[in-house]
Design a protein around this motif. Structure first.
Motif, PDB file in Angstrom:
ATOM      1  N   HIS A  80       0.812  -1.214   0.000  1.00 12.52           N
ATOM      2  CA  HIS A  80       0.000   0.000   0.000  1.00 12.52           C
ATOM      3  C   HIS A  80       0.850   1.270   0.000  1.00 12.52           C
ATOM      4  N   SER A  81       2.065   1.177  -0.497  1.00 11.30           N
ATOM      5  CA  SER A  81       2.886   2.380  -0.651  1.00 11.30           C
ATOM      6  C   SER A  81       2.906   2.790  -2.114  1.00 11.30           C
ATOM      7  N   ASN A  82       3.061   4.080  -2.359  1.00  2.18           N
ATOM      8  CA  ASN A  82       3.060   4.601  -3.720  1.00  2.18           C
ATOM      9  C   ASN A  82       4.461   4.799  -4.273  1.00  2.18           C
ATOM     10  N   LEU A  83       5.423   5.042  -3.407  1.00  2.00           N
ATOM     11  CA  LEU A  83       6.786   5.307  -3.850  1.00  2.00           C
ATOM     12  C   LEU A  83       7.706   5.084  -2.663  1.00  2.00           C
ATOM     13  N   ASN A  84       8.757   4.291  -2.866  1.00  2.00           N
ATOM     14  CA  ASN A  84       9.703   3.971  -1.795  1.00  2.00           C
ATOM     15  C   ASN A  84      11.110   4.430  -2.185  1.00  2.00           C
ATOM     16  N   THR A  85      11.802   5.016  -1.232  1.00  2.00           N
ATOM     17  CA  THR A  85      13.173   5.456  -1.477  1.00  2.00           C
ATOM     18  C   THR A  85      14.164   4.807  -0.534  1.00  2.00           C
ATOM     19  N   GLY A  86      13.687   4.162   0.548  1.00  2.00           N
ATOM     20  CA  GLY A  86      14.569   3.888   1.667  1.00  2.00           C
ATOM     21  C   GLY A  86      14.864   5.212   2.358  1.00  2.00           C
ATOM     22  N   LEU A  87      15.683   5.170   3.373  1.00  2.00           N
ATOM     23  CA  LEU A  87      16.051   6.379   4.127  1.00  2.00           C
ATOM     24  C   LEU A  87      17.557   6.549   4.051  1.00  2.00           C
ATOM     25  N   PHE A  88      18.005   7.618   3.378  1.00  2.00           N
ATOM     26  CA  PHE A  88      19.426   7.828   3.147  1.00  2.00           C
ATOM     27  C   PHE A  88      19.865   9.183   3.680  1.00  2.00           C
ATOM     28  N   ALA A  89      21.125   9.233   4.148  1.00  2.00           N
ATOM     29  CA  ALA A  89      21.724  10.501   4.562  1.00  2.00           C
ATOM     30  C   ALA A  89      21.984  11.364   3.328  1.00  2.00           C
ATOM     31  N   ALA A  90      22.136  12.661   3.554  1.00  2.00           N
ATOM     32  CA  ALA A  90      22.319  13.588   2.440  1.00  2.00           C
ATOM     33  C   ALA A  90      23.576  13.286   1.642  1.00  2.00           C
ATOM     34  N   ASP A  91      24.618  12.765   2.298  1.00  2.00           N
ATOM     35  CA  ASP A  91      25.884  12.492   1.619  1.00  2.00           C
ATOM     36  C   ASP A  91      26.097  11.002   1.363  1.00  2.00           C
ATOM     37  N   ALA A  92      25.011  10.227   1.363  1.00  2.00           N
ATOM     38  CA  ALA A  92      25.134   8.776   1.195  1.00  2.00           C
ATOM     39  C   ALA A  92      25.690   8.438  -0.183  1.00  2.00           C
ATOM     40  N   LEU A  93      26.599   7.458  -0.222  1.00  2.00           N
ATOM     41  CA  LEU A  93      27.168   6.990  -1.475  1.00  2.00           C
ATOM     42  C   LEU A  93      26.223   5.981  -2.134  1.00  2.00           C
ATOM     43  N   PRO A  94      26.288   5.825  -3.463  1.00  2.00           N
ATOM     44  CA  PRO A  94      25.508   4.777  -4.120  1.00  2.00           C
ATOM     45  C   PRO A  94      25.879   3.403  -3.559  1.00  2.00           C
ATOM     46  N   LEU A  95      24.890   2.556  -3.375  1.00  2.00           N
ATOM     47  CA  LEU A  95      25.155   1.225  -2.827  1.00  2.00           C
ATOM     48  C   LEU A  95      25.701   0.318  -3.923  1.00  2.00           C
ATOM     49  N   PRO A  96      26.886  -0.274  -3.724  1.00  2.00           N
ATOM     50  CA  PRO A  96      27.457  -1.167  -4.737  1.00  2.00           C
ATOM     51  C   PRO A  96      26.754  -2.515  -4.729  1.00  2.00           C
ATOM     52  N   HIS A  97      26.433  -3.008  -5.907  1.00  2.00           N
ATOM     53  CA  HIS A  97      25.622  -4.215  -6.051  1.00  2.00           C
ATOM     54  C   HIS A  97      26.230  -5.428  -5.343  1.00  2.00           C
TER      55      HIS A  97
ATOM     56  N   GLY B 222      -0.167   9.232  -7.053  1.00  2.00           N
ATOM     57  CA  GLY B 222       0.229   7.891  -6.670  1.00  2.00           C
ATOM     58  C   GLY B 222       0.456   6.963  -7.845  1.00  2.00           C
ATOM     59  N   VAL B 223       0.653   5.691  -7.510  1.00  2.00           N
ATOM     60  CA  VAL B 223       1.037   4.696  -8.496  1.00  2.00           C
ATOM     61  C   VAL B 223      -0.193   4.172  -9.234  1.00  2.00           C
ATOM     62  N   GLY B 224       0.003   3.817 -10.504  1.00  2.00           N
ATOM     63  CA  GLY B 224      -1.084   3.243 -11.287  1.00  2.00           C
ATOM     64  C   GLY B 224      -1.555   4.181 -12.376  1.00  2.00           C
ATOM     65  N   ASP B 225      -1.711   3.646 -13.575  1.00  2.00           N
ATOM     66  CA  ASP B 225      -2.077   4.441 -14.746  1.00  2.00           C
ATOM     67  C   ASP B 225      -3.586   4.449 -14.914  1.00  2.00           C
ATOM     68  N   GLN B 226      -4.209   5.604 -14.660  1.00  2.00           N
ATOM     69  CA  GLN B 226      -5.643   5.766 -14.820  1.00  2.00           C
ATOM     70  C   GLN B 226      -5.900   7.024 -15.666  1.00  2.00           C
ATOM     71  N   PRO B 227      -6.972   7.024 -16.486  1.00  2.00           N
ATOM     72  CA  PRO B 227      -7.248   8.198 -17.329  1.00  2.00           C
ATOM     73  C   PRO B 227      -7.369   9.506 -16.540  1.00  2.00           C
ATOM     74  N   TYR B 228      -8.015   9.456 -15.354  1.00  2.00           N
ATOM     75  CA  TYR B 228      -8.182  10.694 -14.606  1.00  2.00           C
ATOM     76  C   TYR B 228      -6.844  11.240 -14.122  1.00  2.00           C
ATOM     77  N   LYS B 229      -5.887  10.352 -13.849  1.00  2.00           N
ATOM     78  CA  LYS B 229      -4.560  10.820 -13.444  1.00  2.00           C
ATOM     79  C   LYS B 229      -3.865  11.510 -14.607  1.00  2.00           C
ATOM     80  N   ARG B 230      -3.934  10.903 -15.774  1.00  2.00           N
ATOM     81  CA  ARG B 230      -3.288  11.518 -16.937  1.00  2.00           C
ATOM     82  C   ARG B 230      -3.934  12.856 -17.279  1.00  2.00           C
ATOM     83  N   SER B 231      -5.245  12.986 -17.012  1.00  2.00           N
ATOM     84  CA  SER B 231      -5.918  14.246 -17.323  1.00  2.00           C
ATOM     85  C   SER B 231      -5.469  15.383 -16.408  1.00  2.00           C
TER      86      SER B 231
END
Length: 415
Positions: free
Chosen positions: A108-125, A340-349
């Motif tokens: 039931h979340s629309n967008l997730n980022t995790g929680l990162f510090a302002a100077d956080a480095l990219p996470l290496p795979h 939020g997430v999901g493609d609906q005509p009213y959102k595009r309008s």
């Protein structure tokens, strides 16, 4: 709690001579796994206050979900040279064939980022995969085969996500946003203001024929709870009419939203603000449209919406409600309205921004590699099915029948 560490090189701007010196200097990257939230609350709230971290990964949102669902938590805390870099709020989800760790409240979340510090480095795979496998699967209890971080943006607030280096696949859905300005007229100008005002006047005339209406915002916890109950009833009727599974049916999910409705977070903003169109006159008190909003700083997300199609469906009360909410928010300092997430005509309008989302899939075991391949295949299949309206309708009806059968036998559908 268990810790593990790995030596990695820092990244940044440097010339050829500085590069050799920087490469020689190493930094200590550590992660730890936590099964409770409270000891991390202060750090958690300090990260969630940063504008580029999603409110869906905030402390209050996650705590409400975990309590309602009795979640088994696997919270990943990462540091570099002892300095906090990130918190990934995960929960354990057992499956028939493999076990998953996912973002808390992901369904039931629309967008997730995790929680990162302002100077956080990219996470290496490779490094992160190795560390997660070592940490999560040296714990007592269930083995984790797969980590899924769903609905993550590649860029958010103009910044590349530190998660972009991890393997993933484009989610079958994007999210949709409308920039807001202090001037409502300027905001409307982005989406054909003349047409939008005409639709609003038609809606108002049709509602006037029913006795008129009020645009209301829940002012008390009791009013918020009551409007949430109206939404749940309206949405259940809508899903049944379409032959679709009711994603709000499960008691823990309802308890989660009730735990948010009418409560305020640390900043004083409601965790879930209930808005509605309520009739006057002959049908006085009847609510014909409901929407739930959450706000973090200048970003507002519409979590859900519903209408009473039996009484006022031809008046488009949902469109009118969006019009009134956006009009109000323009005068309250909001800068982005997120449908939020999901493609609906009213959102595009309404929207001028479409934000692609990724599902990050990190296998931790041999079984997890098969699970990751299955996840990617499933997402690709959903993309194909959603592009074909007839196939999508058939799939949804089949899914609804499966869920209804599962409820009768007491089984839970694992998605």
């Amino acid at each position: 709690m268990m810790n593990t560490d790995l030596t990695i090189g820092r990244s940044g701007h440097r010339d050829a001579q500085a590069a050799s010196r920087s490469d020689a200097a190493a930094s200590r990257f550590e992660i730890s796994i936590h099964d409770t939230m409270a000891p991390l609350e202060q750090e958690w709230r300090s990260l969630e206050a940063l504008p580029f971290n999603s409110l869906h990964n905030g402390y209050d949102w996650c705590a409400a979900w975990a309590l309602a669902h009795d979640s088994e938590l696997l919270i990943v805390r990462g540091t570099l040279d002892g300095e906090l870099q990130f918190i990934l709020p995960l929960e354990f989800v057992p499956g028939r064939l493999f076990n998953t760790a996912r973002f808390i409240g992901a369904p039931h979340s629309n967008l997730n980022t995790g929680l990162f510090a302002a100077d956080a480095l990219p996470l290496p795979h490779t490094d992160v995969s190795d560390l997660l496998a070592r940490e999560l699967n040296h714990r007592p209890g269930h083995r984790v085969d797969l980590v899924t971080l769903e609905k993550t943006p590649h860029h958010w607030h103009g910044t590349a996500s530190p998660l972009t280096g991890l393997p993933g696949i484009k989610n079958q859905n994007a999210s949709f946003q409308l920039p807001l300005f202090a001037s409502f007229e300027r905001t409307l100008a982005q989406v054909n203001a003349k047409r939008r005002r005409k639709k609003m006047r038609i809606s108002e005339r049709r509602l006037e024929a029913l006795g008129g209406y009020d645009y209301v915002i829940a002012q008390s916890p009791a009013e918020a709870q009551a409007l949430l109950d109206v939404f749940l009833r309206q949405k259940a009727i809508r899903f049944a009419t379409l032959g679709l599974p009711d994603v709000f049916h499960e008691a823990p999910t309802r308890a989660f939203f009730h735990a948010l409705a009418g409560r305020c977070g640390e900043t004083g903003n409601p965790l879930l603000e209930l808005n509605a169109i309520r009739l006057k006159g002959e049908h006085g008190g009847r609510v014909v449209a409901v929407a739930g909003l959450s706000r973090k700083a200048d970003h507002v997300i519409c979590q859900f919406g519903s209408i009473d199609e039996e009484l006022a469906g031809d008046a488009s009360p949902g469109e009118l409600l969006f019009y009134r909410m956006i009009e109000r928010l323009c005068g309250e300092g909001a800068a982005l309205f997120d449908f939020g997430v999901g493609d609906q005509p009213y959102k595009r309008s309404w929207c001028t921004i479409e934000t692609p989302l990724r599902d990050i899939v990190v296998p931790l075991t041999v079984r997890g590699r098969f699970a990751a391949a299955y996840h990617r295949a499933l997402v690709r299949a959903k993309v194909v099915i959603k592009a074909n309206k007839a196939a999508y309708a058939f799939f949804q009806r089949a899914r609804s029948r499966k869920k209804n059968a599962g409820r009768k036998t007491g089984d839970r559908d694992v998605e």
